[in-house]
Write a protein that holds these residues in place. Structure first.
Motif, short mmCIF file in Angstrom:
data_model
loop_
_atom_site.label_atom_id
_atom_site.label_comp_id
_atom_site.label_asym_id
_atom_site.label_seq_id
_atom_site.Cartn_x
_atom_site.Cartn_y
_atom_site.Cartn_z
N PHE A 282 0.82 -1.21 0.00
CA PHE A 282 0.00 0.00 0.00
C PHE A 282 0.85 1.26 0.00
O PHE A 282 0.50 2.24 -0.67
N ASN B 6 1.82 2.04 -3.47
CA ASN B 6 0.77 2.37 -4.43
C ASN B 6 0.69 3.88 -4.58
O ASN B 6 0.18 4.57 -3.70
N ARG C 89 -5.26 5.25 3.62
CA ARG C 89 -4.14 4.32 3.76
C ARG C 89 -3.35 4.59 5.05
O ARG C 89 -3.09 3.68 5.83
N ILE D 205 -7.25 -0.16 -4.27
CA ILE D 205 -7.10 -0.98 -3.06
C ILE D 205 -7.26 -2.45 -3.41
O ILE D 205 -6.45 -3.28 -3.02
N THR E 256 -4.32 -3.95 -5.14
CA THR E 256 -3.13 -4.10 -4.29
C THR E 256 -3.14 -5.43 -3.54
O THR E 256 -2.10 -5.94 -3.17
#
Length: 191
Positions: A70, A73, A84, A142, A145
């Motif tokens: 994350f 990303n 996040r 999301i 990921t």
């Protein structure tokens, strides 16, 4: 039930006091810095709950893995980045009270993994930085990921269902709530 909560509360207080008073413990190992970081998974969680040889290992194979994914990303919007960072902090802080921060830590790997997974839905839907409020592009990022095998295993499916139930009630009524409700209906068919 009340007795169990009291025991958890007392254990949390005892862990916190031990953490503050233990001379050989570096508090920085288990505290969050001002910047988003995944370092606590190795320097704290895996150190005080060493489960690397266990089937129920969580901290490095799941927590650290997804924390780093994350953080890497870069396609999230500002709202997605806020979600996040809030979620990462929440997930990490939810573990600390259950750690035996001592010179010879004891840890029930299965129980710690369950506690970690049990914190996910509340952290994902935390008021002020909830996945329910994110634009569709962030929700898509999301889901990209997360590995498909983790998304669709029993624990992942259950988490998605619990999140969708919350979002179906709390997401903004600009089309997102209806979308989450549809996701809830689809997921419920497999529960």
């Amino acid at each position: 039930m009340q007795s169990n909560r009291s025991q958890v509360f007392l254990a949390s207080i005892a862990s916190a006091l031990l953490f503050l008073a233990w001379p050989g413990v570096s508090r920085s190992q288990c505290s969050n810095s001002g910047q988003p970081s995944c370092d606590a998974y190795k320097s704290c969680f895996a150190k005080y709950c060493p489960c690397e040889a266990e089937a129920d290992e969580y901290f490095m194979s799941y927590g650290d893995k997804y924390c780093r994914a994350f953080l890497g990303n870069t396609a999230l919007s500002d709202a997605g980045k806020k979600w996040r960072e809030s979620t990462m902090r929440c997930l990490q802080e939810s573990i600390v009270p259950y750690l035996d921060i001592s010179a010879q830590p004891k840890c029930n790997c299965r129980q710690m993994k369950r506690r970690a997974f049990d914190s996910h839905v509340a952290c994902y839907t935390k008021q002020g930085a909830s996945i329910c409020d994110l634009p569709a592009g962030d929700v898509a990022q999301i889901s990209k990921t997360i590995d498909v095998k983790d998304l669709f295993d029993k624990a992942g499916w259950k988490q998605m269902y619990e999140v969708s139930k919350i979002c179906a009630q709390t997401a903004p009524e600009d089309g997102r709530r209806v979308t989450w409700k549809a996701v809830e209906v689809v997921l419920s068919s497999r529960m």
